[in-house]
Design an enzyme around this catalytic site. Structure first.
Site, mmCIF file in Angstrom:
data_model
loop_
_atom_site.group_PDB
_atom_site.id
_atom_site.type_symbol
_atom_site.label_atom_id
_atom_site.label_comp_id
_atom_site.label_asym_id
_atom_site.label_seq_id
_atom_site.Cartn_x
_atom_site.Cartn_y
_atom_site.Cartn_z
ATOM 1 N N GLU A 1 -11.495 -4.269 -2.717
ATOM 2 C CA GLU A 1 -10.608 -3.220 -3.232
ATOM 3 C C GLU A 1 -10.572 -3.302 -4.752
ATOM 4 O OE1 GLU A 1 -6.829 -3.709 -0.946
ATOM 5 O OE2 GLU A 1 -8.065 -5.026 0.250
ATOM 6 N N ASP B 1 -7.624 -13.069 0.398
ATOM 7 C CA ASP B 1 -6.811 -11.853 0.269
ATOM 8 C C ASP B 1 -6.281 -11.839 -1.172
ATOM 9 O OD1 ASP B 1 -5.380 -9.591 0.737
ATOM 10 O OD2 ASP B 1 -4.156 -10.393 2.372
ATOM 11 N N HIS C 1 -10.006 1.666 0.677
ATOM 12 C CA HIS C 1 -9.788 0.510 1.555
ATOM 13 C C HIS C 1 -10.803 0.440 2.689
ATOM 14 C CE1 HIS C 1 -7.420 -2.569 3.649
ATOM 15 N NE2 HIS C 1 -6.692 -2.672 2.559
ATOM 16 N N HIS D 1 0.818 -1.226 0.000
ATOM 17 C CA HIS D 1 0.000 0.000 0.000
ATOM 18 C C HIS D 1 0.853 1.278 0.000
ATOM 19 C CE1 HIS D 1 -3.426 -2.521 0.150
ATOM 20 N NE2 HIS D 1 -3.549 -2.664 1.447
HETATM 21 C C1 FUC Z 1 -5.402 -5.666 2.297
HETATM 22 C C2 FUC Z 1 -4.644 -6.924 2.112
HETATM 23 C C3 FUC Z 1 -3.389 -7.004 2.792
HETATM 24 C C4 FUC Z 1 -3.226 -6.272 4.078
HETATM 25 C C5 FUC Z 1 -4.008 -4.994 4.148
HETATM 26 C C6 FUC Z 1 -4.161 -4.406 5.506
HETATM 27 O O1 FUC Z 1 -5.292 -4.819 1.218
HETATM 28 O O2 FUC Z 1 -4.482 -7.261 0.767
HETATM 29 O O3 FUC Z 1 -2.942 -8.335 2.898
HETATM 30 O O4 FUC Z 1 -3.473 -7.059 5.165
HETATM 31 O O5 FUC Z 1 -5.185 -4.997 3.484
#
Ligand code: FUC
Length: 358
Positions: free
Chosen positions: A314, A252, A179, A105
């Site tokens: 996402e 994930d 997110h 990220h």
């Molecule tokens: C998501 C996941 C990751 C991570 C993050 C906080 O985007 O793809 O593995 O844990 O969040």
């Protein structure tokens, strides 16, 4: 439509504004200038009880100290970049290795930790909040001065439209997402394990042990990754699969979105509350993250955090893909416009209770 502006907190002497938007049928949406974070979305349940359906905090300090990216915009790059380095035009760029050897990220200097400028437009049936930011050449390790804008539009149909725009003066990487962790039970009453998900995807990207895509596309057919017909998330996790175990017991993974007709690409439904979320995106993929790494060592508005307390959908381009021609590249070319949008439509079953007491 109602809009209330406020001050959420202060960082380095700068006031961080908040915007709360309310529709006449009962949705309330709040976001702040820090990280473009969506702090709260209140939605009625089937009895008309308005409760929060996203994970978030009431103080900036909590977001700054220990937020697992709750509600923020991720940029310049969403997801992991293998070895925390990439090459563009023969030059290697290095990013922070904040996830083992990888970058996750965009590291600590990503867009989630930035205070954005903001402007609002209020119309009869919709309110738009536009956040803008100029990310300087070299920030977080990425090349190019990047001008970026994110607009949240909330309308009377209880839809949230997120529009992203960016432009750079050098070839660079751009792959943006929001997110938000959703939990439709309301005020985190239950985990998301009994939420039902429909996700129109025929294949997902296999991950290696550091969660970087191997390049293999696995068909969902006959696997717990099959969500083309609605299924409880917990059922899928319990069914077991090496890829589910690999990511800590859950999902994930980047799912490649398939074309759909007359239905949403993604639908999330909580039977007990009657709340529903439908998502439509221009992006080719969605990383479905079932909150596997949420730890229990902090509180979320008085509720102890726990594994599977929220899930993220996402919408983005497949992560870590620069020159794999099967996928759209995450490289944004110099002076080209990056534009994309995702719509989140909230609904609730009004069949079983009076829409009265709010
Ligand atoms: C998501 C996941 C990751 C991570 C993050 C906080 O985007 O793809 O593995 O844990 O969040």
């Amino acid at each position: 439509m109602k809009l209330v502006e406020g001050v959420y907190g202060v960082v380095n002497g700068r006031h961080v504004k908040s915007y709360a938007v309310e529709t006449s049928s009962g949705m309330k949406f709040t976001c702040i200038e820090y990280g473009c974070i969506i702090t709260e979305i209140l939605i009625p349940d089937s009895n008309g009880l308005k409760e929060n359906v996203v994970l978030g905090f009431d103080t900036l300090a909590e977001y700054i100290d220990h937020s697992p990216y709750f509600g923020c915009v991720i940029g310049r790059n969403a997801g992991r970049i293998g070895g925390a380095a990439f090459e563009i035009d023969g030059v290697t760029y290095h990013l922070a290795n904040n996830d083992g050897e990888n970058n996750l990220h965009s590291g600590a200097n990503g867009f989630h930790n930035v205070i954005w400028d903001s402007a609002v437009v209020v119309k009869d049936t919709e309110v738009s909040i536009t956040f803008s930011y100029m990310s300087p050449d070299g920030e977080a390790g990425f090349p190019g001065n990047l001008q970026v804008e994110v607009t949240y539009t909330i309308n009377e149909n209880n839809e949230l439209l997120i529009q992203y725009q960016a432009q750079s003066d050098q070839n660079t990487i751009v792959n943006l997402t929001n997110h938000s962790y959703f939990n439709l039970s309301g005020n985190l009453k239950r985990t998301i394990l009994d939420h039902e998900l429909t996700l129109h995807s025929d294949g997902f990207l296999e991950l290696d042990e550091t969660l970087i895509p191997t390049g293999e596309i696995i068909s969902v057919e006959g696997t717990p990754f099959e969500f083309r017909k609605s299924k409880q998330i917990g059922q899928g996790i319990e069914a077991g699969h090496p890829q589910i175990t690999l990511v800590g017991g859950g999902y994930d993974h980047p799912f490649l979105l398939s074309p759909v007709q007359n239905q949403s690409q993604m639908t999330l439904f909580d039977l007990e509350s009657g709340r529903k979320l439908e998502i439509e995106t221009e992006e080719p993929a969605v990383v479905f993250y079932s909150g596997n790494m949420l730890t229990d060592d902090f509180n979320i508005r008085g509720t102890q955090s726990q594994k599977h307390l929220g899930l993220c959908l996402e919408t983005q381009k497949p992560p870590n893909m620069i020159d794999d021609l099967r996928f759209p590249s995450i490289i944004l070319e110099k002076n080209q416009q990056y534009t994309t949008q995702t719509v989140y439509s909230f609904g609730w079953d009004e069949g079983t209770g009076p829409m009265s007491h709010q």
